[in-house]
Enzyme design. Sequence first.
Site, PDB file in Angstrom:
ATOM      1  N   PRO A   9       0.787  -1.222   0.000  1.00 28.65           N
ATOM      2  CA  PRO A   9       0.000   0.000   0.000  1.00 28.65           C
ATOM      3  C   PRO A   9       0.822   1.276   0.000  1.00 28.65           C
ATOM      4  O   PRO A   9       1.854   1.369   0.657  1.00 28.65           O
ATOM      5  CB  PRO A   9      -0.815  -0.103   1.304  1.00 28.65           C
ATOM      6  CG  PRO A   9      -0.074  -1.073   2.142  1.00 28.65           C
ATOM      7  CD  PRO A   9       0.573  -2.037   1.198  1.00 28.65           C
ATOM      8  N   ASN A  10       0.319   2.230  -0.762  1.00 28.23           N
ATOM      9  CA  ASN A  10       0.869   3.588  -0.893  1.00 28.23           C
ATOM     10  C   ASN A  10       2.140   3.673  -1.731  1.00 28.23           C
ATOM     11  O   ASN A  10       2.627   4.763  -2.015  1.00 28.23           O
ATOM     12  CB  ASN A  10       1.115   4.226   0.497  1.00 28.23           C
ATOM     13  CG  ASN A  10      -0.169   4.377   1.283  1.00 28.23           C
ATOM     14  OD1 ASN A  10      -1.073   5.055   0.822  1.00 28.23           O
ATOM     15  ND2 ASN A  10      -0.279   3.727   2.429  1.00 28.23           N
ATOM     16  N   ARG A  17       4.665  10.947  -2.566  1.00 29.64           N
ATOM     17  CA  ARG A  17       4.437  10.573  -1.166  1.00 29.64           C
ATOM     18  C   ARG A  17       5.657  10.915  -0.308  1.00 29.64           C
ATOM     19  O   ARG A  17       6.733  10.345  -0.516  1.00 29.64           O
ATOM     20  CB  ARG A  17       4.217   9.055  -1.140  1.00 29.64           C
ATOM     21  CG  ARG A  17       4.140   8.495   0.228  1.00 29.64           C
ATOM     22  CD  ARG A  17       4.254   6.979   0.216  1.00 29.64           C
ATOM     23  NE  ARG A  17       4.003   6.500   1.548  1.00 29.64           N
ATOM     24  CZ  ARG A  17       4.261   5.281   1.954  1.00 29.64           C
ATOM     25  NH1 ARG A  17       4.749   4.397   1.114  1.00 29.64           N
ATOM     26  NH2 ARG A  17       4.014   4.937   3.188  1.00 29.64           N
ATOM     27  N   TYR A  22      10.887   9.138   1.224  1.00 29.64           N
ATOM     28  CA  TYR A  22      10.959   8.099   0.190  1.00 29.64           C
ATOM     29  C   TYR A  22      11.646   8.548  -1.103  1.00 29.64           C
ATOM     30  O   TYR A  22      11.817   7.739  -2.012  1.00 29.64           O
ATOM     31  CB  TYR A  22       9.548   7.580  -0.117  1.00 29.64           C
ATOM     32  CG  TYR A  22       8.896   6.934   1.092  1.00 29.64           C
ATOM     33  CD1 TYR A  22       9.369   5.730   1.599  1.00 29.64           C
ATOM     34  CD2 TYR A  22       7.839   7.548   1.763  1.00 29.64           C
ATOM     35  CE1 TYR A  22       8.801   5.148   2.729  1.00 29.64           C
ATOM     36  CE2 TYR A  22       7.256   6.966   2.886  1.00 29.64           C
ATOM     37  CZ  TYR A  22       7.748   5.766   3.359  1.00 29.64           C
ATOM     38  OH  TYR A  22       7.194   5.179   4.472  1.00 29.64           O
ATOM     39  N   ASN A  73       8.239  -5.401  -0.843  1.00 30.97           N
ATOM     40  CA  ASN A  73       8.086  -4.219  -0.005  1.00 30.97           C
ATOM     41  C   ASN A  73       6.617  -4.185   0.379  1.00 30.97           C
ATOM     42  O   ASN A  73       5.773  -3.719  -0.382  1.00 30.97           O
ATOM     43  CB  ASN A  73       8.488  -2.927  -0.728  1.00 30.97           C
ATOM     44  CG  ASN A  73       8.438  -1.732   0.211  1.00 30.97           C
ATOM     45  OD1 ASN A  73       7.850  -1.818   1.303  1.00 30.97           O
ATOM     46  ND2 ASN A  73       9.037  -0.630  -0.183  1.00 30.97           N
ATOM     47  N   ALA A  76       3.151  -0.829   4.939  1.00 28.83           N
ATOM     48  CA  ALA A  76       2.638  -0.899   6.315  1.00 28.83           C
ATOM     49  C   ALA A  76       2.259  -2.324   6.730  1.00 28.83           C
ATOM     50  O   ALA A  76       2.330  -2.660   7.921  1.00 28.83           O
ATOM     51  CB  ALA A  76       1.437   0.025   6.467  1.00 28.83           C
ATOM     52  N   GLU A  97      12.936  -9.112   1.954  1.00 28.98           N
ATOM     53  CA  GLU A  97      12.099  -8.040   2.509  1.00 28.98           C
ATOM     54  C   GLU A  97      12.818  -6.720   2.253  1.00 28.98           C
ATOM     55  O   GLU A  97      14.016  -6.610   2.533  1.00 28.98           O
ATOM     56  CB  GLU A  97      11.921  -8.260   4.021  1.00 28.98           C
ATOM     57  CG  GLU A  97      11.151  -7.130   4.692  1.00 28.98           C
ATOM     58  CD  GLU A  97      11.092  -7.270   6.208  1.00 28.98           C
ATOM     59  OE1 GLU A  97      11.362  -8.381   6.752  1.00 28.98           O
ATOM     60  OE2 GLU A  97      10.790  -6.252   6.861  1.00 28.98           O
ATOM     61  N   HIS A  99      12.745  -2.322   2.315  1.00 26.51           N
ATOM     62  CA  HIS A  99      12.161  -1.025   2.674  1.00 26.51           C
ATOM     63  C   HIS A  99      13.042   0.071   2.097  1.00 26.51           C
ATOM     64  O   HIS A  99      14.268   0.015   2.228  1.00 26.51           O
ATOM     65  CB  HIS A  99      12.054  -0.865   4.192  1.00 26.51           C
ATOM     66  CG  HIS A  99      11.257  -1.979   4.796  1.00 26.51           C
ATOM     67  ND1 HIS A  99       9.892  -2.056   4.663  1.00 26.51           N
ATOM     68  CD2 HIS A  99      11.648  -3.095   5.445  1.00 26.51           C
ATOM     69  CE1 HIS A  99       9.473  -3.172   5.233  1.00 26.51           C
ATOM     70  NE2 HIS A  99      10.514  -3.823   5.708  1.00 26.51           N
ATOM     71  N   ARG A 106      13.088   5.161  12.349  1.00 23.30           N
ATOM     72  CA  ARG A 106      11.804   5.866  12.335  1.00 23.30           C
ATOM     73  C   ARG A 106      10.965   5.517  13.570  1.00 23.30           C
ATOM     74  O   ARG A 106      11.498   5.068  14.572  1.00 23.30           O
ATOM     75  CB  ARG A 106      11.103   5.547  11.017  1.00 23.30           C
ATOM     76  CG  ARG A 106      11.942   5.983   9.799  1.00 23.30           C
ATOM     77  CD  ARG A 106      11.231   5.695   8.495  1.00 23.30           C
ATOM     78  NE  ARG A 106       9.984   6.444   8.396  1.00 23.30           N
ATOM     79  CZ  ARG A 106       9.025   6.165   7.497  1.00 23.30           C
ATOM     80  NH1 ARG A 106       9.187   5.156   6.649  1.00 23.30           N
ATOM     81  NH2 ARG A 106       7.924   6.880   7.477  1.00 23.30           N
TER      82      ARG A 106
HETATM   83  C1  DQA Z   1       8.241   1.164   3.786  1.00 22.66           C
HETATM   84  C2  DQA Z   1       8.302   1.424   5.292  1.00 22.66           C
HETATM   85  C3  DQA Z   1       6.967   1.146   5.954  1.00 22.66           C
HETATM   86  O1  DQA Z   1       7.040   1.394   7.354  1.00 22.66           O
HETATM   87  C4  DQA Z   1       5.892   2.047   5.383  1.00 22.66           C
HETATM   88  O2  DQA Z   1       4.633   1.748   5.938  1.00 22.66           O
HETATM   89  C5  DQA Z   1       5.852   1.987   3.894  1.00 22.66           C
HETATM   90  C6  DQA Z   1       7.106   1.939   3.149  1.00 22.66           C
HETATM   91  C7  DQA Z   1       9.543   1.576   3.078  1.00 22.66           C
HETATM   92  O3  DQA Z   1       9.686   1.234   1.898  1.00 22.66           O
HETATM   93  O4  DQA Z   1      10.390   2.277   3.658  1.00 22.66           O
HETATM   94  O5  DQA Z   1       4.786   2.077   3.284  1.00 22.66           O
HETATM   95  O6  DQA Z   1       8.060  -0.216   3.577  1.00 22.66           O
END
Ligand code: DQA
Length: 143
Positions: A9-10, A17, A22, A73, A76, A97, A99, A106
């Site tokens: 998501p997102n 964003r 990011y 990725n 959340a 995994e 990020h 954070r």
């Molecule tokens: C994320 C880190 C997560 O905590 C966050 O909710 C994201 C992006 C990252 O790529 O840094 O949506 O996975």
Amino acid sequence: MTVLVLNGPNLGRLGTREPSVYGSTTYADLVRLCAETGEELGLGVEVRQTDHEGEMVGWLHEAADAGSPVVLNAGAWTHYSIAVRDAAAQLSAPLIELHISNVHKREAFRHHSVLSDIATGVLAGFGVDGYRLALRWLADNRG
Ligand code: DQA
């Protein structure tokens, strides 16, 4: 071998964003970057993004059935989705995994991942270059 690069998501809103967290690379740029990296490495790469948990679970089932490696990725969902974890646990090929941000620098709620203990490895904090690093590792360690 086709690697699935799955984004939760997102992440479709990359570029607009929270750019201070990011970066300014857009999701379209990310798709291009992964495709170019795959070509350089002789690796089939398919990049997807969804805001819907069930769709992500379905893609992980697909990867499990095909024996495909996954760069995940989960956004959340990383921090709380047992459904995504249970689907990822069915993979037989490597799971990375990923990020973009360094989640450990954070908020405290980002420090815990329900995926890390079933992942082959974890990359965090290298920006979108993390995707290149993940694909490079998969190419170097392909079976
Ligand atoms: C994320 C880190 C997560 O905590 C966050 O909710 C994201 C992006 C990252 O790529 O840094 O949506 O996975």
